[in-house]
Design an enzyme around this catalytic site. Structure first.
Site, PDB file in Angstrom:
ATOM      1  N   ARG A  58      -2.380   7.833  23.009  1.00  0.00           N
ATOM      2  CA  ARG A  58      -3.396   7.116  22.215  1.00  0.00           C
ATOM      3  C   ARG A  58      -4.703   7.916  22.160  1.00  0.00           C
ATOM      4  NH1 ARG A  58      -6.154   3.221  24.332  1.00  0.00           N
ATOM      5  NH2 ARG A  58      -4.460   2.405  25.617  1.00  0.00           N
ATOM      6  N   TYR A 111     -10.742  -0.131  -3.224  1.00  0.00           N
ATOM      7  CA  TYR A 111      -9.362  -0.604  -3.061  1.00  0.00           C
ATOM      8  C   TYR A 111      -9.366  -2.049  -2.527  1.00  0.00           C
ATOM      9  CZ  TYR A 111      -4.852  -1.114  -0.711  1.00  0.00           C
ATOM     10  OH  TYR A 111      -3.655  -1.589  -0.260  1.00  0.00           O
ATOM     11  N   ASP A 183     -14.007   8.046   0.219  1.00  0.00           N
ATOM     12  CA  ASP A 183     -12.556   7.880   0.228  1.00  0.00           C
ATOM     13  C   ASP A 183     -12.006   8.818  -0.850  1.00  0.00           C
ATOM     14  OD1 ASP A 183      -9.925   7.062  -0.253  1.00  0.00           O
ATOM     15  OD2 ASP A 183     -10.329   5.028   0.406  1.00  0.00           O
ATOM     16  N   LYS A 208      -0.416   8.658   0.550  1.00  0.00           N
ATOM     17  CA  LYS A 208      -0.344   9.013  -0.869  1.00  0.00           C
ATOM     18  C   LYS A 208      -0.006  10.502  -1.033  1.00  0.00           C
ATOM     19  CE  LYS A 208      -1.255   4.775  -1.047  1.00  0.00           C
ATOM     20  NZ  LYS A 208      -2.495   4.277  -0.562  1.00  0.00           N
TER      21      LYS A 208
END
Ligand code: LCS
Length: 393
Positions: A58, A111, A183, A208
Protein backbone atom coordinates in the site's frame (compact mmCIF):
# COMPACT_ATOMS: atom_id res chain seq x y z
CA UNK A 1 17.74 5.68 -19.82
CA UNK A 2 17.31 9.39 -19.37
CA UNK A 3 14.32 11.61 -19.68
CA UNK A 4 15.90 13.40 -22.66
CA UNK A 5 14.41 10.72 -24.90
CA UNK A 6 11.56 11.56 -27.22
CA UNK A 7 8.07 10.60 -26.09
CA UNK A 8 7.82 7.50 -28.30
CA UNK A 9 10.93 6.07 -26.58
CA UNK A 10 9.90 7.18 -23.09
CA UNK A 11 6.57 5.34 -23.49
CA UNK A 12 8.46 2.08 -24.01
CA UNK A 13 11.57 2.32 -21.82
CA UNK A 14 11.35 4.92 -19.04
CA UNK A 15 11.75 3.69 -15.48
CA UNK A 16 12.70 0.13 -16.37
CA UNK A 17 16.03 -1.61 -16.71
CA UNK A 18 15.99 -5.32 -17.57
CA UNK A 19 19.44 -5.62 -15.94
CA UNK A 20 17.85 -5.05 -12.55
CA UNK A 21 15.29 -7.80 -13.11
CA UNK A 22 17.04 -10.98 -14.36
CA UNK A 23 17.28 -9.62 -17.94
CA UNK A 24 13.52 -9.87 -18.36
CA UNK A 25 12.40 -7.76 -21.35
CA UNK A 26 8.92 -7.34 -19.89
CA UNK A 27 8.76 -5.83 -16.38
CA UNK A 28 7.97 -8.45 -13.73
CA UNK A 29 4.72 -8.37 -11.77
CA UNK A 30 5.62 -8.17 -8.09
CA UNK A 31 2.60 -9.91 -6.65
CA UNK A 32 3.63 -9.37 -3.05
CA UNK A 33 1.82 -7.57 -0.26
CA UNK A 34 4.84 -7.17 2.01
CA UNK A 35 8.66 -7.06 2.00
CA UNK A 36 11.13 -8.80 4.31
CA UNK A 37 13.58 -6.80 6.44
CA UNK A 38 17.02 -8.25 7.32
CA UNK A 39 16.77 -6.95 10.87
CA UNK A 40 14.34 -5.13 13.14
CA UNK A 41 16.58 -2.06 12.87
CA UNK A 42 16.35 -2.13 9.08
CA UNK A 43 12.54 -2.19 9.36
CA UNK A 44 12.68 0.77 11.73
CA UNK A 45 14.90 2.72 9.31
CA UNK A 46 12.62 2.05 6.35
CA UNK A 47 9.58 3.18 8.31
CA UNK A 48 11.44 6.37 9.24
CA UNK A 49 12.39 6.93 5.60
CA UNK A 50 16.09 6.72 6.46
CA UNK A 51 16.67 3.74 4.18
CA UNK A 52 15.33 3.16 0.68
CA UNK A 53 13.38 -0.03 0.04
CA UNK A 54 9.86 -1.35 -0.01
CA UNK A 55 7.83 -1.97 3.15
CA UNK A 56 4.26 -2.91 2.28
CA UNK A 57 2.51 -2.67 -1.09
CA UNK A 58 0.00 0.00 0.00
CA UNK A 59 3.08 2.23 0.46
CA UNK A 60 4.80 1.20 -2.78
CA UNK A 61 5.40 -1.80 -5.05
CA UNK A 62 8.22 -2.31 -7.61
CA UNK A 63 5.91 -2.89 -10.62
CA UNK A 64 3.78 0.11 -9.65
CA UNK A 65 6.92 2.19 -9.15
CA UNK A 66 8.01 1.57 -12.78
CA UNK A 67 4.62 2.86 -13.96
CA UNK A 68 4.85 5.91 -11.69
CA UNK A 69 8.34 6.78 -12.93
CA UNK A 70 7.28 6.42 -16.55
CA UNK A 71 4.17 8.56 -16.06
CA UNK A 72 6.12 11.29 -14.22
CA UNK A 73 8.50 11.67 -17.17
CA UNK A 74 5.69 11.47 -19.74
CA UNK A 75 3.82 14.30 -18.02
CA UNK A 76 6.98 16.39 -17.41
CA UNK A 77 6.54 16.17 -13.63
CA UNK A 78 8.87 15.26 -10.80
CA UNK A 79 6.88 12.32 -9.41
CA UNK A 80 3.67 10.35 -9.85
CA UNK A 81 1.27 8.12 -7.94
CA UNK A 82 -0.86 5.32 -9.37
CA UNK A 83 -4.35 4.59 -8.05
CA UNK A 84 -7.02 1.92 -8.36
CA UNK A 85 -9.32 4.21 -10.38
CA UNK A 86 -9.44 7.65 -11.93
CA UNK A 87 -11.85 8.68 -9.18
CA UNK A 88 -9.37 7.52 -6.50
CA UNK A 89 -6.82 9.83 -8.18
CA UNK A 90 -9.28 12.76 -8.34
CA UNK A 91 -10.31 12.35 -4.70
CA UNK A 92 -6.71 11.95 -3.51
CA UNK A 93 -5.64 15.25 -5.09
CA UNK A 94 -8.68 17.08 -3.76
CA UNK A 95 -8.23 15.64 -0.24
CA UNK A 96 -4.57 16.69 -0.41
CA UNK A 97 -5.42 20.28 -1.31
CA UNK A 98 -8.56 21.08 0.69
CA UNK A 99 -9.51 21.73 4.31
CA UNK A 100 -13.05 21.98 5.66
CA UNK A 101 -14.80 25.06 4.23
CA UNK A 102 -12.33 25.39 1.35
CA UNK A 103 -13.61 26.50 -2.04
CA UNK A 104 -12.77 24.68 -5.29
CA UNK A 105 -13.01 26.63 -8.52
CA UNK A 106 -13.96 24.30 -11.39
CA UNK A 107 -14.24 24.41 -15.15
CA UNK A 108 -17.80 24.85 -16.47
CA UNK A 109 -18.21 21.09 -16.71
CA UNK A 110 -16.64 18.02 -15.12
CA UNK A 111 -17.15 14.24 -15.40
CA UNK A 112 -20.36 13.09 -13.64
CA UNK A 113 -18.64 11.24 -10.76
CA UNK A 114 -16.28 14.19 -10.18
CA UNK A 115 -19.44 16.27 -9.88
CA UNK A 116 -20.78 13.69 -7.39
CA UNK A 117 -17.56 13.95 -5.35
CA UNK A 118 -17.77 17.76 -5.28
CA UNK A 119 -21.36 17.53 -4.02
CA UNK A 120 -20.34 15.03 -1.35
CA UNK A 121 -17.49 17.29 -0.18
CA UNK A 122 -19.98 20.12 0.13
CA UNK A 123 -22.55 18.05 2.07
CA UNK A 124 -20.09 16.44 4.46
CA UNK A 125 -17.30 18.99 4.91
CA UNK A 126 -18.74 22.33 3.72
CA UNK A 127 -16.18 22.41 0.93
CA UNK A 128 -17.89 24.55 -1.70
CA UNK A 129 -17.32 24.70 -5.44
CA UNK A 130 -18.29 26.96 -8.30
CA UNK A 131 -18.16 26.44 -12.03
CA UNK A 132 -16.68 29.05 -14.34
CA UNK A 133 -16.30 29.26 -18.10
CA UNK A 134 -12.72 30.56 -17.48
CA UNK A 135 -12.60 32.16 -20.91
CA UNK A 136 -10.78 35.30 -19.71
CA UNK A 137 -8.47 36.30 -16.85
CA UNK A 138 -11.33 38.44 -15.51
CA UNK A 139 -13.67 35.40 -15.39
CA UNK A 140 -11.12 33.49 -13.35
CA UNK A 141 -10.16 36.34 -11.01
CA UNK A 142 -13.81 37.12 -10.33
CA UNK A 143 -14.52 33.51 -9.34
CA UNK A 144 -11.62 33.17 -6.87
CA UNK A 145 -12.57 33.73 -3.21
CA UNK A 146 -10.52 34.00 0.01
CA UNK A 147 -11.31 30.32 0.60
CA UNK A 148 -10.25 29.05 -2.86
CA UNK A 149 -7.58 26.40 -2.29
CA UNK A 150 -7.48 24.85 -5.72
CA UNK A 151 -8.54 25.31 -9.33
CA UNK A 152 -9.75 22.10 -10.93
CA UNK A 153 -10.22 21.87 -14.67
CA UNK A 154 -10.94 19.33 -17.35
CA UNK A 155 -9.83 20.22 -20.85
CA UNK A 156 -11.36 19.01 -23.11
CA UNK A 157 -14.38 18.94 -20.80
CA UNK A 158 -16.28 15.65 -20.68
CA UNK A 159 -18.57 15.50 -22.72
CA UNK A 160 -18.95 19.01 -24.16
CA UNK A 161 -15.42 19.12 -25.65
CA UNK A 162 -15.00 22.72 -24.47
CA UNK A 163 -11.33 23.70 -24.01
CA UNK A 164 -9.80 25.78 -21.23
CA UNK A 165 -6.60 27.73 -21.76
CA UNK A 166 -4.31 26.02 -19.21
CA UNK A 167 -1.59 28.63 -19.49
CA UNK A 168 -4.07 31.47 -18.83
CA UNK A 169 -5.61 29.73 -15.79
CA UNK A 170 -2.16 28.89 -14.38
CA UNK A 171 -0.93 32.47 -14.84
CA UNK A 172 -3.88 33.90 -12.89
CA UNK A 173 -3.60 31.17 -10.22
CA UNK A 174 0.13 31.81 -9.71
CA UNK A 175 -0.54 35.46 -8.89
CA UNK A 176 -2.59 34.38 -5.87
CA UNK A 177 -0.68 31.18 -5.08
CA UNK A 178 -3.47 28.69 -5.80
CA UNK A 179 -2.53 25.26 -7.24
CA UNK A 180 -4.03 24.22 -10.58
CA UNK A 181 -5.15 20.63 -11.18
CA UNK A 182 -5.84 19.45 -14.74
CA UNK A 183 -7.72 16.27 -15.61
CA UNK A 184 -5.90 15.28 -18.81
CA UNK A 185 -7.85 12.07 -19.42
CA UNK A 186 -9.25 13.04 -22.84
CA UNK A 187 -5.79 13.86 -24.22
CA UNK A 188 -3.42 11.29 -22.70
CA UNK A 189 0.15 12.50 -22.17
CA UNK A 190 0.73 12.16 -25.91
CA UNK A 191 -1.51 15.10 -26.86
CA UNK A 192 -1.18 17.56 -23.98
CA UNK A 193 1.18 18.18 -21.04
CA UNK A 194 -0.47 20.57 -18.55
CA UNK A 195 2.58 20.86 -16.24
CA UNK A 196 4.52 22.39 -19.12
CA UNK A 197 1.77 25.02 -19.35
CA UNK A 198 2.02 25.99 -15.66
CA UNK A 199 -0.34 23.55 -13.92
CA UNK A 200 0.72 21.89 -10.65
CA UNK A 201 -1.01 18.48 -10.85
CA UNK A 202 -2.18 16.30 -13.72
CA UNK A 203 -4.77 13.56 -13.30
CA UNK A 204 -5.60 10.70 -15.63
CA UNK A 205 -8.29 8.14 -15.62
CA UNK A 206 -5.78 5.54 -16.87
CA UNK A 207 -8.80 3.36 -17.61
CA UNK A 208 -8.96 5.24 -20.93
CA UNK A 209 -6.17 5.87 -23.46
CA UNK A 210 -3.32 4.81 -21.15
CA UNK A 211 -4.74 1.31 -20.86
CA UNK A 212 -6.28 1.51 -24.32
CA UNK A 213 -7.82 -1.96 -24.24
CA UNK A 214 -10.88 -1.63 -22.02
CA UNK A 215 -9.58 -4.08 -19.42
CA UNK A 216 -8.39 -1.99 -16.45
CA UNK A 217 -9.82 0.62 -14.06
CA UNK A 218 -6.96 2.84 -12.85
CA UNK A 219 -5.85 6.40 -12.17
CA UNK A 220 -2.67 8.47 -12.13
CA UNK A 221 -1.60 11.72 -10.48
CA UNK A 222 1.55 13.50 -11.61
CA UNK A 223 2.93 16.44 -9.67
CA UNK A 224 5.24 19.27 -10.54
CA UNK A 225 6.82 18.97 -7.10
CA UNK A 226 8.14 15.68 -5.73
CA UNK A 227 7.85 16.71 -2.06
CA UNK A 228 4.10 17.28 -2.52
CA UNK A 229 3.71 13.90 -4.21
CA UNK A 230 5.69 12.21 -1.42
CA UNK A 231 3.39 13.89 1.10
CA UNK A 232 0.39 12.55 -0.83
CA UNK A 233 1.93 9.08 -0.93
CA UNK A 234 2.35 9.03 2.86
CA UNK A 235 -1.04 10.60 3.68
CA UNK A 236 -4.03 10.37 1.34
CA UNK A 237 -2.69 7.40 -0.63
CA UNK A 238 -1.41 5.43 2.38
CA UNK A 239 -4.27 6.22 4.72
CA UNK A 240 -7.25 6.25 2.37
CA UNK A 241 -5.64 3.43 0.43
CA UNK A 242 -6.97 3.64 -3.12
CA UNK A 243 -3.94 1.91 -4.62
CA UNK A 244 -3.57 0.05 -7.92
CA UNK A 245 -2.80 -3.69 -8.06
CA UNK A 246 0.59 -4.80 -9.47
CA UNK A 247 -1.15 -6.67 -12.30
CA UNK A 248 -3.14 -3.60 -13.35
CA UNK A 249 0.04 -1.50 -13.22
CA UNK A 250 1.66 -4.04 -15.53
CA UNK A 251 -1.30 -3.84 -17.94
CA UNK A 252 -0.88 -0.06 -18.03
CA UNK A 253 2.85 -0.41 -18.75
CA UNK A 254 1.90 -2.68 -21.63
CA UNK A 255 -0.74 -0.22 -22.84
CA UNK A 256 1.67 2.71 -22.73
CA UNK A 257 4.07 1.00 -25.15
CA UNK A 258 1.60 1.55 -28.01
CA UNK A 259 -0.01 4.82 -26.88
CA UNK A 260 1.61 6.93 -29.62
CA UNK A 261 0.68 4.50 -32.39
CA UNK A 262 -2.90 4.15 -31.11
CA UNK A 263 -3.33 7.91 -30.64
CA UNK A 264 -2.22 8.60 -34.21
CA UNK A 265 -4.99 6.33 -35.49
CA UNK A 266 -7.61 7.62 -33.03
CA UNK A 267 -6.81 11.15 -34.20
CA UNK A 268 -6.92 10.33 -37.91
CA UNK A 269 -10.19 8.37 -37.66
CA UNK A 270 -11.76 11.14 -35.58
CA UNK A 271 -10.84 13.85 -38.08
CA UNK A 272 -12.47 11.88 -40.91
CA UNK A 273 -15.58 11.05 -38.86
CA UNK A 274 -16.01 14.65 -37.74
CA UNK A 275 -15.86 15.76 -41.36
CA UNK A 276 -18.47 13.20 -42.35
CA UNK A 277 -20.81 14.14 -39.48
CA UNK A 278 -20.46 17.85 -40.19
CA UNK A 279 -21.88 17.39 -43.70
CA UNK A 280 -24.84 15.22 -42.66
CA UNK A 281 -28.32 16.79 -42.90
CA UNK A 282 -29.59 14.94 -39.78
CA UNK A 283 -26.80 16.28 -37.57
CA UNK A 284 -27.50 19.64 -35.91
CA UNK A 285 -23.94 20.28 -34.71
CA UNK A 286 -20.58 18.59 -34.33
CA UNK A 287 -18.41 19.58 -31.40
CA UNK A 288 -14.82 18.84 -32.28
CA UNK A 289 -11.91 21.16 -31.37
CA UNK A 290 -9.97 20.01 -34.45
CA UNK A 291 -12.44 21.79 -36.74
CA UNK A 292 -10.98 25.17 -37.82
CA UNK A 293 -14.50 26.62 -37.42
CA UNK A 294 -14.68 25.50 -33.77
CA UNK A 295 -14.56 28.34 -31.19
CA UNK A 296 -11.92 26.23 -29.39
CA UNK A 297 -9.64 25.68 -32.38
CA UNK A 298 -7.14 28.36 -31.38
CA UNK A 299 -6.75 26.98 -27.84
CA UNK A 300 -6.38 23.50 -29.32
CA UNK A 301 -3.55 24.76 -31.54
CA UNK A 302 -1.94 26.53 -28.58
CA UNK A 303 -1.87 23.67 -26.09
CA UNK A 304 -2.54 20.32 -27.77
CA UNK A 305 -0.33 18.42 -30.19
CA UNK A 306 -3.50 17.92 -32.24
CA UNK A 307 -7.22 17.34 -31.59
CA UNK A 308 -7.90 13.97 -29.96
CA UNK A 309 -10.13 10.95 -30.40
CA UNK A 310 -13.37 12.28 -28.92
CA UNK A 311 -16.30 14.01 -30.64
CA UNK A 312 -19.70 15.04 -29.38
CA UNK A 313 -22.54 15.78 -31.75
CA UNK A 314 -26.18 16.80 -31.64
CA UNK A 315 -28.71 14.81 -33.62
CA UNK A 316 -31.74 16.65 -34.94
CA UNK A 317 -34.58 16.12 -32.44
CA UNK A 318 -34.27 15.19 -28.76
CA UNK A 319 -33.60 12.24 -26.49
CA UNK A 320 -35.97 9.94 -28.42
CA UNK A 321 -34.19 10.53 -31.74
CA UNK A 322 -30.75 10.24 -30.11
CA UNK A 323 -31.62 6.90 -28.48
CA UNK A 324 -33.26 5.54 -31.65
CA UNK A 325 -30.09 6.36 -33.58
CA UNK A 326 -27.95 4.57 -30.99
CA UNK A 327 -30.18 1.50 -31.15
CA UNK A 328 -29.77 1.25 -34.93
CA UNK A 329 -25.94 1.10 -34.73
CA UNK A 330 -24.53 -2.33 -35.54
CA UNK A 331 -20.75 -2.02 -35.20
CA UNK A 332 -20.40 0.89 -32.78
CA UNK A 333 -21.00 -0.22 -29.19
CA UNK A 334 -23.31 1.55 -26.75
CA UNK A 335 -21.08 1.90 -23.69
CA UNK A 336 -19.60 4.46 -21.33
CA UNK A 337 -15.79 4.79 -21.01
CA UNK A 338 -13.53 5.89 -23.82
CA UNK A 339 -10.09 5.50 -25.35
CA UNK A 340 -10.51 1.85 -26.30
CA UNK A 341 -9.85 0.07 -29.61
CA UNK A 342 -13.63 -0.29 -30.02
CA UNK A 343 -15.67 2.78 -31.00
CA UNK A 344 -18.06 3.58 -28.14
CA UNK A 345 -21.11 5.82 -28.08
CA UNK A 346 -23.00 7.10 -25.05
CA UNK A 347 -25.82 9.53 -24.20
CA UNK A 348 -24.34 11.86 -21.53
CA UNK A 349 -27.70 13.19 -20.23
CA UNK A 350 -28.84 9.68 -19.21
CA UNK A 351 -25.47 7.98 -18.71
CA UNK A 352 -22.17 9.64 -17.65
CA UNK A 353 -23.87 12.85 -16.46
CA UNK A 354 -27.20 11.41 -15.26
CA UNK A 355 -26.28 12.33 -11.66
CA UNK A 356 -26.02 16.02 -12.56
CA UNK A 357 -29.37 17.79 -11.98
CA UNK A 358 -31.01 18.91 -15.26
CA UNK A 359 -30.53 22.63 -14.57
CA UNK A 360 -26.80 22.21 -13.88
CA UNK A 361 -26.53 19.93 -16.92
CA UNK A 362 -28.05 22.71 -19.06
CA UNK A 363 -25.56 25.21 -17.61
CA UNK A 364 -22.76 22.79 -18.53
CA UNK A 365 -24.07 22.68 -22.11
CA UNK A 366 -25.20 19.03 -22.04
CA UNK A 367 -28.38 18.71 -24.07
CA UNK A 368 -30.80 15.80 -24.48
CA UNK A 369 -29.82 15.36 -28.13
CA UNK A 370 -26.07 15.22 -27.42
CA UNK A 371 -24.16 12.02 -28.08
CA UNK A 372 -20.51 11.39 -27.28
CA UNK A 373 -18.38 9.21 -29.51
CA UNK A 374 -15.05 7.70 -28.50
CA UNK A 375 -13.59 6.93 -31.89
CA UNK A 376 -11.78 3.60 -31.95
CA UNK A 377 -9.19 1.96 -34.15
CA UNK A 378 -11.45 0.18 -36.64
CA UNK A 379 -11.56 1.07 -40.35
CA UNK A 380 -13.01 4.56 -40.46
CA UNK A 381 -14.97 3.58 -43.58
CA UNK A 382 -16.75 0.84 -41.62
CA UNK A 383 -17.53 3.36 -38.86
CA UNK A 384 -18.94 5.84 -41.38
CA UNK A 385 -21.02 3.08 -43.02
CA UNK A 386 -22.45 2.14 -39.62
CA UNK A 387 -23.38 5.72 -38.74
CA UNK A 388 -24.76 6.28 -42.23
CA UNK A 389 -27.17 3.32 -42.03
CA UNK A 390 -28.29 4.39 -38.52
CA UNK A 391 -29.00 8.05 -39.35
CA UNK A 392 -32.57 7.87 -40.67
CA UNK A 393 -35.22 10.56 -41.02
N1 LCS B 1 -11.97 11.99 -15.21
C1 LCS B 1 -12.57 11.94 -16.41
C2 LCS B 1 -12.42 13.09 -17.35
C3 LCS B 1 -13.31 10.83 -16.78
O1 LCS B 1 -13.88 10.82 -17.98
C4 LCS B 1 -13.44 9.75 -15.87
C5 LCS B 1 -14.25 8.55 -16.19
C6 LCS B 1 -12.81 9.85 -14.61
C7 LCS B 1 -12.07 10.97 -14.32
C8 LCS B 1 -12.90 8.74 -13.59
O2 LCS B 1 -12.11 7.66 -13.98
P1 LCS B 1 -12.39 6.14 -13.55
O3 LCS B 1 -12.53 6.12 -12.07
O4 LCS B 1 -13.63 5.69 -14.24
O5 LCS B 1 -11.16 5.45 -14.02
N2 LCS B 1 -15.05 8.71 -17.32
C9 LCS B 1 -15.94 7.89 -17.79
C10 LCS B 1 -16.76 8.19 -18.90
O6 LCS B 1 -16.79 9.25 -19.52
N3 LCS B 1 -17.50 7.16 -19.17
O7 LCS B 1 -17.30 6.13 -18.26
C11 LCS B 1 -16.27 6.53 -17.32
Amino acid sequence: MTNENRIETTLIHEGYSSKEFSDSLSPPIFQSSTYVFDTAEQGEMRFRGEEKGFIYSRLGNPTVRILEERMAVLEKGEAALAFGSGMAAVSAVLFHLIKSESHILCSRGVYGCTFGLLEMLEDKFSVTHTFSSMQTADDIEAAITDMTTCIYIETPINPTMELIDIELVSRVAKKVGIPVVVDNTFCSPFLQNPLDLGADYVIHSATKYISGHGDVIAGIVVGKNKEEIQKMRMTVQKDIGGIISPFDAWLLLRGLKTLHVRMDRHVENTRKLANYLKGHPLIEDVIYPGDPDSPHYSIMKKQMRTAGGMISFLVKGGKKEAQAFMNRLKLIKIAVSLGDAETLIQHPATMTHAVVPPKTRDAMGITENMLRLSVGLESVDDLIDDIDQALLD
